[in-house]
Design an enzyme around this catalytic site. Sequence first.
Site, PDB file in Angstrom:
ATOM      1  N   SER A 364       0.902  -1.365   0.142  1.00 17.04           N
ATOM      2  CA  SER A 364       0.256   0.218   0.147  1.00 17.04           C
ATOM      3  C   SER A 364       0.710   1.296  -0.081  1.00 17.04           C
ATOM      4  CB  SER A 364      -0.778  -0.305   1.184  1.00 17.04           C
ATOM      5  OG  SER A 364      -1.480   1.027   1.815  1.00 17.04           O
ATOM      6  N   ARG A 365       0.960   2.375  -0.965  1.00 14.09           N
ATOM      7  CA  ARG A 365       1.273   3.317  -1.204  1.00 14.09           C
ATOM      8  C   ARG A 365       1.262   4.089  -0.303  1.00 14.09           C
ATOM      9  NH1 ARG A 365       1.338   0.900  -6.365  1.00 14.09           N
ATOM     10  NH2 ARG A 365       2.927   0.724  -7.480  1.00 14.09           N
ATOM     11  N   VAL A 366      -0.019   3.826   0.347  1.00 11.59           N
ATOM     12  CA  VAL A 366      -0.007   5.187   1.285  1.00 11.59           C
ATOM     13  C   VAL A 366       0.208   4.886   2.727  1.00 11.59           C
ATOM     14  CG1 VAL A 366      -2.025   5.544   2.773  1.00 11.59           C
ATOM     15  CG2 VAL A 366      -2.502   5.772  -0.406  1.00 11.59           C
TER      16      VAL A 366
END
Length: 506
Positions: A364-366
């Site tokens: 997850s890039r968040v």
Amino acid sequence: MKNQPEEIVSILRDQIANYDVRTRRDEVGSVLEIGDGIATLYGLDNALYGELLEFENGVQGMVLNLEKDSVGCVLLGSDSGLHEGSVVRRTGRSADVGVGDALIGRTVDALGAPIDGLGPIETTERRPIEREASGVLSREPVTVPLQTGILAIDAMVPIGRGQRELIIGDRETGKTSIAVDAILNQKGLDVICIYVAIGQKASTVARIRNTLDRYGALKYSIIVSATASDPASLQYIAPYAGTAMGEYFMAQGKDVLIVYDDLSKHAVAYRALSLLLHRSPGREAYPGDVFYLHSRLLERSCRLTKEYGGGSMTALPIIETLAGDVSAYIPTNVISITDGQIYLESDLFFAGQRPAVNVGLSVSRVGGAAQTRAIKKTAGTLRIDLARFRELEVFTQFSSDLDSATQETLNHGRRLLEILKQPLYHPQSVARQAVTLYISTNGLLADVPLAAVSGFVNDFCTEMENTQQETMAEIQQTGALSGTAVETIRSALEEYKKRVSKQWQA
């Protein structure tokens, strides 16, 4: 009777004064060629891309090709009764769909018409299915978590409101199940959920609808269905129609979760239309703009600033791979568009690890920016511990003489895998996840037999919900683990172990 002539004169004067001398101009054309859901038209020189057209039998079409001497159009219905020379006219408006609260709880087709047999839907507003995505200045950073209720995802691949997280894997590995669990977990959280079925069997859509209804999720959900039996044109516009419905709620400050199941079939439908429209084929016969097909769709999901409504739309696109090939054309396209992916592995699924989330390929890039403090704190070492376990498991599978440290690492990893197993349609609350992660990542399950770990953790969390309601409510509301909560969990765990230890010995 004396006043009657004067009244007539007055009416005539009003009619003359308000008479509209403007003339109405309709641009009409004729069909040159029709077949396979595609019509080539002549005479519509001013037609626009994406404009709706109306044929003489009442069927609508949408302009997709603008050529020098003709217009290419896809039919949004049956071509029965249409032939060469049939009349078609412009409507002057782009393809749109009805939006509003009346859609909640209903199942509709790609044009917004009800297909659930519950009567007509009275919508007060229409929105174009295609529109430009919100600009950078109108977007807010993704910081608010969207809990899926699935421990493996919320702990290691967190999703935030306004994020686009891809669910990718082979056929029959549980991709749709993860999306349905995420919808079920939004109960009571004031999130509108939209499930878009693209190219699915009608029986599959009916089963998902029954599941949502059985668990009370249909009250806040909309199902947009373009099944495998529908024309490719309806499968093509279905996700855009669902997105337009979601944008209506997002503009009102509400949070929306939209699932596209799946975009692989969406790309295939678009490829069929493009080839029939005589567009140049490229890699794997897909047209050159197939990347733009999905980018302009997924870019519309975001979190808006308060000045622009303050709502959010979280997208969960699904992509089906073949033999685990994530480097294929469409998977790599969507991976590069989204903010991370949840990769489901067939080997894990068949080995009984469900959900079959591959920790190494999922990301997850968040990340922790969209995670509650309790889960972020307790799951900090989870991914590293699992990676270390996987590595050791490969090197020690043929070894019999292992040192105590290696055995401890392997036993800890096996227990972590057990707690990540989760039954279908049983999403977990934040408090339940936090308790599970705390007792597992801190080695408090080392004395619990491996075969009993899953049942032990489940029963202990239920015990906490029944006897420590204030502590569980505090964790759920604050999203944090206080010192008092930690002490309560530890003491309750010791007492619970004493009660059930006799069962292990037996």
